[in-house]
Design an enzyme around this catalytic site. Structure first.
Site, PDB file in Angstrom:
ATOM      1  N   LEU A  36       0.850  -1.206   0.000  1.00 47.54           N
ATOM      2  CA  LEU A  36       0.000   0.000   0.000  1.00 47.54           C
ATOM      3  C   LEU A  36       0.880   1.249   0.000  1.00 47.54           C
ATOM      4  CD1 LEU A  36      -3.021  -0.915   2.341  1.00 47.54           C
ATOM      5  CD2 LEU A  36      -2.907  -0.977  -0.161  1.00 47.54           C
ATOM      6  N   PHE A  82       2.858  -8.845  -9.579  1.00 48.13           N
ATOM      7  CA  PHE A  82       2.552  -7.540 -10.176  1.00 48.13           C
ATOM      8  C   PHE A  82       3.301  -6.390  -9.493  1.00 48.13           C
ATOM      9  CE2 PHE A  82      -1.280 -10.101 -10.816  1.00 48.13           C
ATOM     10  CZ  PHE A  82      -1.769  -9.728 -12.057  1.00 48.13           C
ATOM     11  N   SER A  86       5.900   1.857 -10.672  1.00 44.96           N
ATOM     12  CA  SER A  86       5.499   1.722 -12.076  1.00 44.96           C
ATOM     13  C   SER A  86       5.446   3.018 -12.880  1.00 44.96           C
ATOM     14  CB  SER A  86       4.111   1.065 -12.129  1.00 44.96           C
ATOM     15  OG  SER A  86       3.121   1.969 -11.667  1.00 44.96           O
ATOM     16  N   THR A 138       6.897  -5.366 -18.703  1.00 47.11           N
ATOM     17  CA  THR A 138       6.452  -4.299 -19.600  1.00 47.11           C
ATOM     18  C   THR A 138       7.196  -4.327 -20.931  1.00 47.11           C
ATOM     19  OG1 THR A 138       6.598  -1.893 -19.869  1.00 47.11           O
ATOM     20  CG2 THR A 138       8.082  -2.855 -18.297  1.00 47.11           C
ATOM     21  N   ASP A 139       6.560  -3.784 -21.960  1.00 55.12           N
ATOM     22  CA  ASP A 139       7.241  -3.663 -23.259  1.00 55.12           C
ATOM     23  C   ASP A 139       8.347  -2.610 -23.218  1.00 55.12           C
ATOM     24  OD1 ASP A 139       5.608  -1.397 -23.120  1.00 55.12           O
ATOM     25  OD2 ASP A 139       4.794  -1.610 -25.153  1.00 55.12           O
ATOM     26  N   GLU A 140       8.360  -1.790 -22.144  1.00 57.28           N
ATOM     27  CA  GLU A 140       9.360  -0.713 -22.094  1.00 57.28           C
ATOM     28  C   GLU A 140      10.786  -1.246 -22.001  1.00 57.28           C
ATOM     29  OE1 GLU A 140       8.414   2.762 -19.886  1.00 57.28           O
ATOM     30  OE2 GLU A 140       6.267   2.344 -19.886  1.00 57.28           O
ATOM     31  N   TYR A 163      12.915   3.273 -14.677  1.00 63.80           N
ATOM     32  CA  TYR A 163      11.815   2.304 -14.528  1.00 63.80           C
ATOM     33  C   TYR A 163      12.045   1.089 -15.418  1.00 63.80           C
ATOM     34  CZ  TYR A 163       7.303   0.096 -15.545  1.00 63.80           C
ATOM     35  OH  TYR A 163       6.307  -0.829 -15.763  1.00 63.80           O
ATOM     36  N   LYS A 167      12.828  -2.882 -14.490  1.00 57.35           N
ATOM     37  CA  LYS A 167      11.991  -4.006 -14.930  1.00 57.35           C
ATOM     38  C   LYS A 167      12.835  -4.986 -15.751  1.00 57.35           C
ATOM     39  CE  LYS A 167       8.142  -4.576 -14.370  1.00 57.35           C
ATOM     40  NZ  LYS A 167       7.377  -5.196 -13.241  1.00 57.35           N
ATOM     41  N   LYS A 202      -1.438   8.893 -13.856  1.00 58.27           N
ATOM     42  CA  LYS A 202      -1.170   8.398 -15.209  1.00 58.27           C
ATOM     43  C   LYS A 202      -1.918   9.224 -16.260  1.00 58.27           C
ATOM     44  CE  LYS A 202       1.629   5.145 -13.778  1.00 58.27           C
ATOM     45  NZ  LYS A 202       1.379   3.802 -13.372  1.00 58.27           N
ATOM     46  N   PRO A 218      -2.391  18.560 -19.733  1.00 51.76           N
ATOM     47  CA  PRO A 218      -0.979  18.648 -20.112  1.00 51.76           C
ATOM     48  C   PRO A 218      -0.543  17.493 -21.018  1.00 51.76           C
ATOM     49  CG  PRO A 218      -1.187  17.772 -17.884  1.00 51.76           C
ATOM     50  CD  PRO A 218      -2.587  17.983 -18.384  1.00 51.76           C
ATOM     51  N   ARG A 227       2.048   4.921 -28.135  1.00 51.52           N
ATOM     52  CA  ARG A 227       1.988   3.722 -27.298  1.00 51.52           C
ATOM     53  C   ARG A 227       0.931   2.796 -27.891  1.00 51.52           C
ATOM     54  NH1 ARG A 227       5.952   5.927 -26.238  1.00 51.52           N
ATOM     55  NH2 ARG A 227       6.744   6.695 -24.252  1.00 51.52           N
TER      56      ARG A 227
HETATM   57  P1  NAD Z   1       0.514   0.323  -9.840  1.00 49.10           P
HETATM   58  O1  NAD Z   1       1.595   1.313  -9.583  1.00 49.10           O
HETATM   59  O2  NAD Z   1      -0.860   0.785 -10.090  1.00 49.10           O
HETATM   60  O3  NAD Z   1       0.436  -0.708  -8.608  1.00 49.10           O
HETATM   61  C1  NAD Z   1       1.588  -1.225  -8.009  1.00 49.10           C
HETATM   62  C2  NAD Z   1       1.172  -1.888  -6.695  1.00 49.10           C
HETATM   63  O4  NAD Z   1       2.338  -2.467  -6.111  1.00 49.10           O
HETATM   64  C3  NAD Z   1       0.572  -0.932  -5.668  1.00 49.10           C
HETATM   65  O5  NAD Z   1      -0.602  -1.481  -5.118  1.00 49.10           O
HETATM   66  C4  NAD Z   1       1.678  -0.788  -4.637  1.00 49.10           C
HETATM   67  O6  NAD Z   1       1.172  -0.533  -3.323  1.00 49.10           O
HETATM   68  C5  NAD Z   1       2.360  -2.137  -4.736  1.00 49.10           C
HETATM   69  N1  NAD Z   1       3.762  -2.097  -4.277  1.00 49.10           N
HETATM   70  C6  NAD Z   1       4.704  -1.198  -4.623  1.00 49.10           C
HETATM   71  N2  NAD Z   1       5.857  -1.473  -3.979  1.00 49.10           N
HETATM   72  C7  NAD Z   1       5.627  -2.596  -3.241  1.00 49.10           C
HETATM   73  C8  NAD Z   1       6.430  -3.374  -2.382  1.00 49.10           C
HETATM   74  N3  NAD Z   1       7.708  -3.063  -2.141  1.00 49.10           N
HETATM   75  N4  NAD Z   1       5.891  -4.455  -1.795  1.00 49.10           N
HETATM   76  C9  NAD Z   1       4.586  -4.792  -2.019  1.00 49.10           C
HETATM   77  N5  NAD Z   1       3.773  -4.069  -2.815  1.00 49.10           N
HETATM   78  C10 NAD Z   1       4.301  -2.986  -3.420  1.00 49.10           C
HETATM   79  O7  NAD Z   1       1.061  -0.585 -11.032  1.00 49.10           O
HETATM   80  P2  NAD Z   1       0.246  -1.278 -12.238  1.00 49.10           P
HETATM   81  O8  NAD Z   1       0.057  -0.275 -13.297  1.00 49.10           O
HETATM   82  O9  NAD Z   1      -0.896  -2.010 -11.690  1.00 49.10           O
HETATM   83  O10 NAD Z   1       1.345  -2.309 -12.754  1.00 49.10           O
HETATM   84  C11 NAD Z   1       1.417  -3.633 -12.231  1.00 49.10           C
HETATM   85  C12 NAD Z   1       2.563  -4.363 -12.908  1.00 49.10           C
HETATM   86  O11 NAD Z   1       2.342  -4.383 -14.314  1.00 49.10           O
HETATM   87  C13 NAD Z   1       3.921  -3.704 -12.702  1.00 49.10           C
HETATM   88  O12 NAD Z   1       4.885  -4.725 -12.513  1.00 49.10           O
HETATM   89  C14 NAD Z   1       4.179  -2.959 -13.998  1.00 49.10           C
HETATM   90  O13 NAD Z   1       5.552  -2.857 -14.259  1.00 49.10           O
HETATM   91  C15 NAD Z   1       3.483  -3.864 -14.982  1.00 49.10           C
HETATM   92  N6  NAD Z   1       2.983  -3.215 -16.212  1.00 49.10           N
HETATM   93  C16 NAD Z   1       2.158  -2.119 -16.130  1.00 49.10           C
HETATM   94  C17 NAD Z   1       1.656  -1.557 -17.303  1.00 49.10           C
HETATM   95  C18 NAD Z   1       0.714  -0.380 -17.255  1.00 49.10           C
HETATM   96  O14 NAD Z   1       0.374   0.167 -18.313  1.00 49.10           O
HETATM   97  N7  NAD Z   1       0.232   0.050 -16.091  1.00 49.10           N
HETATM   98  C19 NAD Z   1       1.993  -2.085 -18.549  1.00 49.10           C
HETATM   99  C20 NAD Z   1       2.835  -3.217 -18.587  1.00 49.10           C
HETATM  100  C21 NAD Z   1       3.305  -3.772 -17.418  1.00 49.10           C
END
Ligand code: NAD
Length: 337
Positions: A36, A82, A86, A138-140, A163, A167, A202, A218, A227
């Site tokens: 959290l 997950f 991010s 991620t694709d990044e 970032y 990853k 975001k 913005p 993207r």
């Molecule tokens: P987000 O930032 O919305 O959520 C991340 C969650 O991880 C949060 O609930 C946070 O509290 C938790 N967290 C962070 N640090 C933590 C820790 N040390 N221990 C436990 N929990 C922790 O991210 P998201 O957008 O839901 O992305 C989830 C995953 O998907 C990530 O690994 C991200 O790299 C990957 N991803 C995201 C996208 C995108 O467009 N959002 C695209 C491709 C991949």
């Protein structure tokens, strides 16, 4: 009943995944480990609040004794990981926490999983055969594209932001646990997601929120960064497929074949808002679009070739950008108005 550990599922994608997965698999229980941070929100999990097959644990994926106790106490039989820092902009300002969470956190989880499930390299403990570690990436990690071409699973890694570098580092650790120890791993590298429950910081939530409150919208630089946008539930379905049917040690790219630049995104959202929530002064929301200094090192274009997951596992995005964005705008109107 089988118990899986999911991490970071109070965040955007995980909190869309959990209700979908619990409804689909009545014989699976999920332990949701989430720190959290600012990005996690228990309100995202309100749909599963009463569900006895969802157990929330507030804690850090880097906290090895905690992770070990979860494996022991709940006899974890699979991990879908997950949790991450991010947001690229935050990684430019404060890269350290990205390395800590994304690299060290992934290492802690996978190393505990290896020791819990395996006796020695390439030998699972009796009864633990098939336990799988699924890393969400991620694709990044592939860097940036020019005007043509796509990222496929063989594209060499070339991360450009702290970032994406963090990853990429975590992907490499997962890869090494498959090759060195024979751990059953899969990695999914997905394109940009959008949909309900995404954090306010975001792009798409920011466009909708600022528009609705009459503030400038913005857009970085010239707005021409591209993207490949995927509706979040399509990502969740892809994760489910790969977790259950992907081949061990493999990487699967997930993407919607829906390339849009930021100008097109802002324009489309403003058009939808003009129709369903017109401004009282009769002007278009498009007048609020304003250009701001570009993000440092801003990658120009990402686009995924999803042939592997489509042909091998039969995945296909059910929403395209035009259908997904309408649902998304409605959801954020519910949140912001
Ligand atoms: P987000 O930032 O919305 O959520 C991340 C969650 O991880 C949060 O609930 C946070 O509290 C938790 N967290 C962070 N640090 C933590 C820790 N040390 N221990 C436990 N929990 C922790 O991210 P998201 O957008 O839901 O992305 C989830 C995953 O998907 C990530 O690994 C991200 O790299 C990957 N991803 C995201 C996208 C995108 O467009 N959002 C695209 C491709 C991949």
């Amino acid at each position: 009943m089988k118990t899986l550990l999911v991490t970071g599922c109070a965040g955007f994608i995980g909190s869309n995944f959990v209700p979908y997965f619990l409804a689909k698999y009545p014989d699976i229980r999920l332990i949701n480990l989430d720190l959290l941070t600012y990005a996690g929100d228990m309100a995202n999990l309100s749909e599963v609040k009463e569900n006895e097959r969802h157990i929330f644990v507030r804690g850090d994926i880097c906290d090895r004794p905690l992770v070990e106790s979860l494996f022991n106490d709940y006899d974890i039989r699979g991990v879908i990981h997950f949790a991450a820092e991010s947001h690229v902009d935050n990684s430019i300002k404060n890269p350290g926490i990205f390395i800590q969470t994304n690299v060290n956190g992934t290492f802690t989880l996978i190393d505990v999983a290896y020791k819990a499930w395996m006796e020695k390299p390439f030998t699972y403990k009796h009864g633990y055969e098939g336990c799988r570690f699924h890393h969400i990436s991620t694709d990044e990690v592939y860097g940036t594209l020019g005007e043509t071409g796509y990222f496929c699973e063989e594209t060499p890694y070339a991360p450009n932001s702290p970032y994406s570098a963090s990853k990429a580092g975590s992907d490499m650790i997962v890869r090494s646990y498959h090759h060195t120890y024979g751990l059953n791993t899969v990695i999914t590298n997905c394109s940009n997601n959008y949909g309900p429950k995404q954090h306010d910081e975001k792009l798409i939530p920011t466009i909708i929120r600022n528009a609705l409150s009459g503030k400038n919208i913005p857009i970085y630089g010239d707005g021409k960064n591209i993207r490949d946008w995927l509706y979040v539930l399509d990502h969740c379905k892809g994760i489910d497929l790969v977790y259950h049917a992907g081949r061990s040690g493999e990487v699967y790219n997930i993407g919607g074949r829906n390339e849009r630049n930021n100008n097109q995104i802002a324009d489309r959202i403003c058009t939808i808002l003009d129709e369903i929530k017109p401004r009282i002064d009769g002007k278009s929301y498009k007048e609020l679009i304003s250009y701001v200094e570009d993000r440092a090192g801003h990658d120009r274009r990402y686009a995924i070739d999803a042939t592997k997951i489509e042909t091998e596992l039969g995945w296909k995005a059910e929403d395209n950008f035009d259908s997904g964005i309408v649902k998304t705008v409605h959801w954020y109107i519910g949140k912001y108005v």
